[in-house]
Design a protein around this motif. Sequence first.
Motif, PDB file in Angstrom:
ATOM      1  N   THR A 187     182.292  70.568  73.379  1.00 48.79           N
ATOM      2  CA  THR A 187     181.643  69.924  74.527  1.00 48.79           C
ATOM      3  C   THR A 187     181.174  68.516  74.179  1.00 48.79           C
ATOM      4  O   THR A 187     180.855  68.219  73.027  1.00 48.79           O
ATOM      5  CB  THR A 187     180.432  70.744  75.002  1.00 48.79           C
ATOM      6  N   PRO A 189     178.519  66.398  76.190  1.00 49.85           N
ATOM      7  CA  PRO A 189     177.618  66.221  77.337  1.00 49.85           C
ATOM      8  C   PRO A 189     177.310  64.770  77.674  1.00 49.85           C
ATOM      9  O   PRO A 189     177.164  64.420  78.843  1.00 49.85           O
ATOM     10  CB  PRO A 189     176.356  66.981  76.927  1.00 49.85           C
ATOM     11  N   ARG A 191     179.284  62.118  77.324  1.00 52.34           N
ATOM     12  CA  ARG A 191     180.431  61.555  78.028  1.00 52.34           C
ATOM     13  C   ARG A 191     180.484  62.055  79.467  1.00 52.34           C
ATOM     14  O   ARG A 191     180.776  61.293  80.389  1.00 52.34           O
ATOM     15  CB  ARG A 191     181.729  61.899  77.296  1.00 52.34           C
ATOM     16  N   ALA A 192     180.199  63.325  79.663  1.00 55.26           N
ATOM     17  CA  ALA A 192     180.197  63.884  81.012  1.00 55.26           C
ATOM     18  C   ALA A 192     179.150  63.197  81.876  1.00 55.26           C
ATOM     19  O   ALA A 192     179.396  62.909  83.055  1.00 55.26           O
ATOM     20  CB  ALA A 192     179.945  65.388  80.944  1.00 55.26           C
ATOM     21  N   CYS A 193     177.998  62.919  81.290  1.00 57.13           N
ATOM     22  CA  CYS A 193     176.932  62.237  82.023  1.00 57.13           C
ATOM     23  C   CYS A 193     177.354  60.819  82.406  1.00 57.13           C
ATOM     24  O   CYS A 193     177.140  60.384  83.544  1.00 57.13           O
ATOM     25  CB  CYS A 193     175.669  62.207  81.165  1.00 57.13           C
ATOM     26  N   GLN A 195     180.406  59.652  82.725  1.00 55.30           N
ATOM     27  CA  GLN A 195     181.488  59.688  83.702  1.00 55.30           C
ATOM     28  C   GLN A 195     180.951  59.792  85.126  1.00 55.30           C
ATOM     29  O   GLN A 195     181.468  59.149  86.042  1.00 55.30           O
ATOM     30  CB  GLN A 195     182.421  60.872  83.409  1.00 55.30           C
ATOM     31  N   THR A 196     179.905  60.582  85.297  1.00 53.12           N
ATOM     32  CA  THR A 196     179.296  60.711  86.622  1.00 53.12           C
ATOM     33  C   THR A 196     178.736  59.373  87.094  1.00 53.12           C
ATOM     34  O   THR A 196     178.891  58.989  88.257  1.00 53.12           O
ATOM     35  CB  THR A 196     178.167  61.762  86.589  1.00 53.12           C
ATOM     36  N   ARG A 355     189.078  68.765  79.879  1.00 55.42           N
ATOM     37  CA  ARG A 355     189.060  67.323  80.167  1.00 55.42           C
ATOM     38  C   ARG A 355     188.704  66.495  78.945  1.00 55.42           C
ATOM     39  O   ARG A 355     189.189  65.377  78.789  1.00 55.42           O
ATOM     40  CB  ARG A 355     188.097  67.031  81.322  1.00 55.42           C
ATOM     41  N   GLN A 356     187.838  67.004  78.083  1.00 54.52           N
ATOM     42  CA  GLN A 356     187.489  66.238  76.892  1.00 54.52           C
ATOM     43  C   GLN A 356     188.676  66.125  75.949  1.00 54.52           C
ATOM     44  O   GLN A 356     188.944  65.061  75.394  1.00 54.52           O
ATOM     45  CB  GLN A 356     186.300  66.871  76.171  1.00 54.52           C
TER      46      GLN A 356
END
Length: 399
Positions: A187, A189, A191-193, A195-196, A355-356
């Motif tokens: 995971t 996290p 990068r996910a943040c 991207q949003t 996705r990562q």
Amino acid sequence: MLRAVGGMWRSHGRAQMSARLVGQKAGVQASQINYYFGGFEQMLCSAQAQAIEAASQWCEARLMDLTPLDLSAAQGESFGHILAGLIEAWCTEAADLAFAWTECLLLAGRNPGYADAARQWQALWTRFFDALCARAGLSVHSALMRHFFYGEAFMHRLIWRPALDRAVLAESCVSWLRLLLSGEAGTTPLRACVQTEVHRYTPGVLVAGSVQAQIAEAAADLVERDGAAAVTHRAAAAAAGLTLGATTYHFSSSDALLGAAWAAIYARLTRPDANDTAPTYAEETVSRAEFMAGMTHFFDNPQQQNHMRGMEELVSQAARDPSLSGVGAMIRYTRGQTTYLTLRRLPREGAAADRQTAALVSTWLQGLGRDLRGMTSAERTQAVHQHLSRILHILKVPA
């Protein structure tokens, strides 16, 4: 004169350089360029040779920095932090060299006169990563590590939120090591943040045949032909056959106009080609052989490579101009979407790629593409098959 050019790789790029401007920066007459170098392009090649020598010294210094450490103890995820530190140092302490390298690879794709310099850059990084990975007990991954460095260092020149950029870089490098060593990225996290957040910079959908699409396509043509610096509202209006007022009405800022050019180039890169034998994204599955054939075709397709260089021109311009940091962040942190659509259709032992993993493989593929610059068609085909086979093995895609 060579010192002046050394700084202008970063501040201007080749598209904005001229003999007159270099002369002004160096405090000499432009005519002296011909006298000392035999021509403008010859001077730029000499400046590349100087940059390569400086980069070689930088690499030797970094290896010396790491000499006291037992890197074999850091061959797991912790080596990702070393990789992140090297990328950060290259893009900040050696920023002029980072831009010189990138410009050389872009030029090599258009001008055979830079092919030798591109090969020298490749040899420099090959020596560095062979030595570094040997110390860390990661020699088997040396080429893959080099390609990932190419891709991540290229994007890390973009400055959006410096502290956050550095944190996501470290997270991505650690994730890359996880993928190489276990086949699972884990995971991410941060990068996910991010991207949003950067999705707010994403340009609107271009409706085929609309005025916006017409302008975007014209801007994309300018980028691919003359570089991102050539994209102005006036130039885009002329290329699209529209008035300046119409262009500024639909795209009020340079950020918006370059964002539209990015959308058009991205569509070109992902649009199925009439002569392309690679599978489309609508298919349920993609075999390993089809994926290999499609990627080999992509890297050997002059039109697709021209689109890719256009994308790279946009990234470099965004890295030079702080007002374009938003579109730069959007390109940097949303990459991997098309790769995700492809990887999830590949047969794989265990769960489909997430996705990562796709973002990491996308970064690696971008780096691989730069490593291929200056190679012959036969050399490219051999290199693509060799390195893609290794990646697909890591991803547990059966032969």
